[in-house]
Scaffold this motif. Structure first.
Motif, PDB file in Angstrom:
ATOM      1  N   SER A 140     -10.192   7.518   0.022  1.00  0.00           N
ATOM      2  CA  SER A 140      -9.726   6.552   1.017  1.00  0.00           C
ATOM      3  C   SER A 140     -10.743   5.444   1.278  1.00  0.00           C
ATOM      4  O   SER A 140     -11.948   5.693   1.328  1.00  0.00           O
ATOM      5  CB  SER A 140      -9.459   7.252   2.350  1.00  0.00           C
ATOM      6  OG  SER A 140      -8.493   8.248   2.206  1.00  0.00           O
ATOM      7  N   SER A 176      -1.485   4.624   4.689  1.00  0.00           N
ATOM      8  CA  SER A 176      -1.825   3.835   5.869  1.00  0.00           C
ATOM      9  C   SER A 176      -2.948   2.840   5.593  1.00  0.00           C
ATOM     10  O   SER A 176      -3.838   3.089   4.785  1.00  0.00           O
ATOM     11  CB  SER A 176      -2.200   4.749   7.032  1.00  0.00           C
ATOM     12  OG  SER A 176      -3.355   5.487   6.718  1.00  0.00           O
ATOM     13  N   VAL A 177      -2.890   1.711   6.283  1.00  0.00           N
ATOM     14  CA  VAL A 177      -3.921   0.683   6.215  1.00  0.00           C
ATOM     15  C   VAL A 177      -4.920   0.968   7.320  1.00  0.00           C
ATOM     16  O   VAL A 177      -4.548   1.172   8.474  1.00  0.00           O
ATOM     17  CB  VAL A 177      -3.304  -0.725   6.367  1.00  0.00           C
ATOM     18  CG1 VAL A 177      -4.387  -1.786   6.482  1.00  0.00           C
ATOM     19  CG2 VAL A 177      -2.380  -1.020   5.189  1.00  0.00           C
ATOM     20  N   SER A 212      -6.933  -6.037   2.909  1.00  0.00           N
ATOM     21  CA  SER A 212      -6.510  -4.807   3.588  1.00  0.00           C
ATOM     22  C   SER A 212      -7.038  -3.613   2.818  1.00  0.00           C
ATOM     23  O   SER A 212      -7.021  -3.593   1.593  1.00  0.00           O
ATOM     24  CB  SER A 212      -4.985  -4.743   3.696  1.00  0.00           C
ATOM     25  OG  SER A 212      -4.374  -4.786   2.420  1.00  0.00           O
ATOM     26  N   HIS A 257       0.846  -1.193   0.000  1.00  0.00           N
ATOM     27  CA  HIS A 257       0.000   0.000   0.000  1.00  0.00           C
ATOM     28  C   HIS A 257       0.882   1.244   0.000  1.00  0.00           C
ATOM     29  O   HIS A 257       1.989   1.241   0.533  1.00  0.00           O
ATOM     30  CB  HIS A 257      -0.919   0.019   1.229  1.00  0.00           C
ATOM     31  CG  HIS A 257      -2.100  -0.882   1.118  1.00  0.00           C
ATOM     32  ND1 HIS A 257      -3.138  -0.660   0.242  1.00  0.00           N
ATOM     33  CD2 HIS A 257      -2.417  -2.025   1.778  1.00  0.00           C
ATOM     34  CE1 HIS A 257      -4.040  -1.608   0.370  1.00  0.00           C
ATOM     35  NE2 HIS A 257      -3.626  -2.456   1.289  1.00  0.00           N
ATOM     36  N   SER A 317      -6.982   0.688   2.414  1.00  0.00           N
ATOM     37  CA  SER A 317      -6.010   1.744   2.661  1.00  0.00           C
ATOM     38  C   SER A 317      -6.500   3.123   2.249  1.00  0.00           C
ATOM     39  O   SER A 317      -7.373   3.271   1.393  1.00  0.00           O
ATOM     40  CB  SER A 317      -4.721   1.424   1.898  1.00  0.00           C
ATOM     41  OG  SER A 317      -3.797   2.484   1.966  1.00  0.00           O
TER      42      SER A 317
END
Length: 190
Positions: free
Chosen positions: A62, A20-21, A35, A17, A37
């Motif tokens: 996001s 941030s996850v 996941s 990624h 992100s």
């Protein structure tokens, strides 16, 4: 006295990624991991190999919430948009969208039987989606600020919600009414 805990070690680091996850969900009994992100992508990982199996793209902003149906055949994602996207995690294809919120969606949760999906966020509204027809079954209103947390009871009779207003609320799914609410965590975010 607690028995001594084994020393924790890193099993695998998953990287790929670009930001941030925000959310994770296991698939296939833990063999794969999804996941979400801030980079707008959802990655499906082979946990044992530590490799990306596929990348799901389609969000404009996001992605901060994901949920996998109990049968593992559907992944739902949401974030800084008013729509939820539906995915087939085995193929990575987007198979639909759910529109009904007025603002960003911060949390999505399936009921234990997969019949219902709850979503909530910035518009202070919880939508209970009937996943058989992918339409809203109920809208629950009462929070005074963004909704950040949702949990179905194992029986499927209740939904708990929490958010920025510092209250934990219990809803009857049969009536769609709030049954009780109480301050939680010393008036902090739930």
């Amino acid at each position: 006295e607690f028995p001594s805990s084994p020393r924790l070690v890193t099993f695998r680091t998953l990287s790929g990624h670009k930001d941030s996850v925000e959310a994770l969900a296991f698939l296939d009994g833990g063999a794969r991991l999804a996941s979400a992100s801030v980079d707008g992508a959802i990655r499906i990982w082979d946990v044992e190999r530590g490799k990306t199996v596929r990348t799901l793209t389609g969000h404009r902003r996001s992605v901060i919430a994901i949920a996998v149906s109990p049968d593992g055949k559907l992944l739902v994602s949401a974030g800084n948009e008013s729509e939820l996207l539906l995915w087939d995690p085995s193929t990575g294809k987007r198979i639909g969208r759910l529109a009904g919120h007025a603002q960003d969606v911060y949390v999505v949760r399936f009921s234990t039987d997969g019949r219902w999906l709850a979503s909530g966020g910035r518009d202070r509204t919880i939508i209970i989606w009937d996943m058989a027809n992918r339409k809203p079954a109920r809208k629950l209103e009462g929070h005074e600020d963004s909704i950040l947390a949702l949990a179905f009871s194992p029986s499927g009779n209740w939904l708990l919600s929490g958010g920025k207003d510092g209250l934990l609320r219990r809803w009857s799914l049969k009536s769609g009414k709030e049954v009780t609410s109480f301050p939680a965590h010393r008036r902090q975010l739930v």
